[in-house]
Enzyme design. Structure first.
Site: not given
Length: 253
Positions: A136, A147
């Site tokens: 990501s 995250y």
């Protein structure tokens, strides 16, 4: 006939990737927890003339991971590629609930590590193979709490494994998407579909690269953040934890 494992294959990026690889003639091993959705994806691939084997699996369970790899290898005796796509998000604050934190670490980081540990010995024996990890942009720009930490970790382990396996015939690529259109980004408009990531995966399997950022417009943001981190600090001061990260946070759709 290449045998490719795709995790998180029941929806979004995983589904798009599995369908695309099936269309090119690969045998796609579909892994996810939702059995009915996997069956639907498998049927779509088969209807288009491809080959698919749905394997319901929780990638946080080492026993299920071992079974997944065994079933994939049983198809032809080989595992030609692994696409580590499964991922979850959650509250972007460091104060996220303990269960969210554990889930993000287990699914986003520990699961890819376990799967690589399972397939690397097989690929070494073959003398060939490809691993694609779906990271990501949040693994380059820290704005997603835990995250982001898991995606930074995935970036680190991908670099390490690629260097460890240099010269073995096993390619290791990290693909870092930004926002793409999935069910979890339905509130955003004008986003590219998950097919943009599927295309990048297919290209990485054909012509391996170290790292790919998609869509391309995010590359400038990554470069700026790495070169001038104080600018990112100022831009996101007090804002980074303003919204939940979603399935792949501000990146990897």
């Amino acid at each position: 006939m290449a045998v490719v494992i795709v995790t998180g294959a029941s929806s979004g990026i995983g589904r798009a990737t599995a369908v695309r690889l099936g269309a090119r003639g690969d045998t796609v091993i579909l892994a996810a927890r939702r059995e009915s959705e996997l069956a639907t994806v498998a049927a779509e691939i088969v209807a288009a003339g491809g080959r698919a084997l749905p394997v319901p699996a929780d990638v946080t369970d080492p026993v299920r991971v071992a079974d997944l790899v065994d079933r994939a290898r049983a198809v032809t005796g080989r595992i030609d590629a692994l696409v580590n796509n499964a991922g979850v998000g959650g509250d972007a604050s460091i104060l996220a609930a303990e269960e969210q934190v554990r889930a993000m670490v287990e699914v986003n980081l520990m699961a890819p590590i376990r799967l690589m540990r399972a397939v690397v010995p097989i690929m070494r024996e073959q003398g060939a193979g490809a691993i694609v990890n779906i990271g990501s942009v949040a693994g380059e720009i820290g704005i997603g709490g835990v995250y982001s930490a898991t995606k930074f970790g995935l970036r680190g382990i991908t670099d390490s494994v690629r260097r460890e396996l240099a010269g073995t015939g096993i390619a290791v690529t990290l693909i870092e998407p930004g926002y793409v259109a999935t069910a979890l980004t339905a509130h955003r408009s004008g986003l590219p579909g998950p097919e943009i990531v599927a295309v990048a995966v297919e290209r990485a399997l054909t012509r391996p690269r170290r790292r790919v950022v998609v869509p391309g417009r995010y590359r400038a943001a990554v470069m700026l953040s790495n070169a001038l981190p104080f600018v990112t600090d100022r831009l996101f001061a007090g804002k980074a934890a303003g919204k939940p990260a979603g399935k792949r946070g501000p990146a990897a759709g």
